[in-house]
Design a protein around this motif. Sequence first.
Motif, short mmCIF file in Angstrom:
data_model
loop_
_atom_site.label_atom_id
_atom_site.label_comp_id
_atom_site.label_asym_id
_atom_site.label_seq_id
_atom_site.Cartn_x
_atom_site.Cartn_y
_atom_site.Cartn_z
N VAL A 36 -45.27 -61.76 29.56
CA VAL A 36 -44.12 -61.91 28.80
C VAL A 36 -43.60 -60.48 28.64
O VAL A 36 -42.41 -60.02 28.70
CB VAL A 36 -44.19 -62.54 27.48
CG1 VAL A 36 -43.28 -62.20 26.53
CG2 VAL A 36 -44.56 -64.07 27.41
N ARG A 37 -44.64 -59.48 28.64
CA ARG A 37 -44.41 -58.04 28.53
C ARG A 37 -43.54 -57.47 29.67
O ARG A 37 -42.60 -56.75 29.46
CB ARG A 37 -45.73 -57.37 28.25
CG ARG A 37 -46.08 -57.44 26.77
CD ARG A 37 -45.30 -56.52 25.71
NE ARG A 37 -45.29 -55.22 25.87
CZ ARG A 37 -44.25 -54.64 26.22
NH1 ARG A 37 -43.25 -55.06 26.06
NH2 ARG A 37 -44.33 -53.22 26.39
N ARG A 38 -44.17 -58.03 30.99
CA ARG A 38 -43.43 -57.59 32.18
C ARG A 38 -41.88 -57.84 32.04
O ARG A 38 -41.14 -57.24 32.63
CB ARG A 38 -44.22 -58.12 33.33
CG ARG A 38 -45.35 -57.37 33.84
CD ARG A 38 -46.15 -57.58 35.11
NE ARG A 38 -46.17 -59.08 35.25
CZ ARG A 38 -47.50 -59.61 34.95
NH1 ARG A 38 -48.30 -58.68 34.36
NH2 ARG A 38 -47.86 -60.78 35.11
N GLY A 39 -41.58 -59.35 31.72
CA GLY A 39 -40.46 -59.64 31.47
C GLY A 39 -39.48 -58.86 30.78
O GLY A 39 -38.41 -58.57 30.93
N GLU A 40 -40.03 -58.44 29.45
CA GLU A 40 -39.33 -57.82 28.61
C GLU A 40 -38.92 -56.39 29.01
O GLU A 40 -38.04 -55.74 28.98
CB GLU A 40 -40.25 -57.42 27.11
CG GLU A 40 -40.53 -58.74 26.49
CD GLU A 40 -41.34 -58.17 25.10
OE1 GLU A 40 -41.13 -59.04 24.07
OE2 GLU A 40 -42.07 -57.19 25.09
N ASP A 41 -39.91 -55.68 29.90
CA ASP A 41 -39.76 -54.35 30.37
C ASP A 41 -38.58 -54.46 31.61
O ASP A 41 -37.76 -53.54 31.73
CB ASP A 41 -41.09 -53.88 31.15
CG ASP A 41 -41.96 -53.32 29.97
OD1 ASP A 41 -41.54 -53.40 28.58
OD2 ASP A 41 -42.96 -53.46 30.30
N LEU A 42 -38.68 -55.84 32.37
CA LEU A 42 -37.59 -55.70 33.39
C LEU A 42 -36.33 -56.28 32.94
O LEU A 42 -35.21 -55.76 33.54
CB LEU A 42 -38.10 -56.77 34.46
CG LEU A 42 -39.19 -56.46 35.28
CD1 LEU A 42 -39.79 -57.78 35.90
CD2 LEU A 42 -38.80 -55.52 36.14
N TYR A 43 -36.13 -56.89 31.82
CA TYR A 43 -34.97 -57.69 31.46
C TYR A 43 -34.46 -57.40 30.04
O TYR A 43 -33.21 -57.60 30.06
CB TYR A 43 -35.01 -59.25 31.71
CG TYR A 43 -35.38 -59.70 32.90
CD1 TYR A 43 -34.64 -59.47 34.30
CD2 TYR A 43 -36.66 -60.16 33.22
CE1 TYR A 43 -34.86 -59.84 35.51
CE2 TYR A 43 -37.22 -60.64 34.66
CZ TYR A 43 -36.32 -60.26 35.54
OH TYR A 43 -36.66 -60.54 36.90
N ILE A 44 -35.20 -57.20 29.03
CA ILE A 44 -34.85 -56.97 27.69
C ILE A 44 -34.65 -55.50 27.33
O ILE A 44 -33.50 -55.02 26.96
CB ILE A 44 -35.92 -57.52 26.71
CG1 ILE A 44 -36.15 -59.21 26.98
CG2 ILE A 44 -35.47 -57.32 25.26
CD1 ILE A 44 -34.96 -60.10 26.96
#
Length: 118
Positions: A36-44
């Motif tokens: 989830v954190r990787r997704g936040e860093d990439l997209y959020i």
Amino acid sequence: LFIDAPGNIRLARRAVRDWATRGKFPVDTIAQWSTVRRGEDLYIYPTMKYADVVINTDTGEGFFSSNLYSVFNAALQQALQDAETLEDTELIQKIRNLIEYYRISNVIEEPELPFPLP
């Protein structure tokens, strides 16, 4: 408008929400957190630069609402039991670190959560 919150608070909110509304066990939410954190860093977080206003809710004081604290504490205890059953030492340590973080948090009173709890 971009509203940011500390990672541990976001994890707590997500674990409680997933448990209450999706029936997802807290141990699974915690285990998935790095993804989830990787997704936040990439997209959020990249979208933050487009916000007219950025609100950072990290007070640096470790404040935690009483409603979320009590439910997440129960979720962490259940997650720890599940991780111990799975004998996942990395996950066990991650959960113990979270328990310690929340143990020393400042709990504040807050209105009821917007959804029923399990």
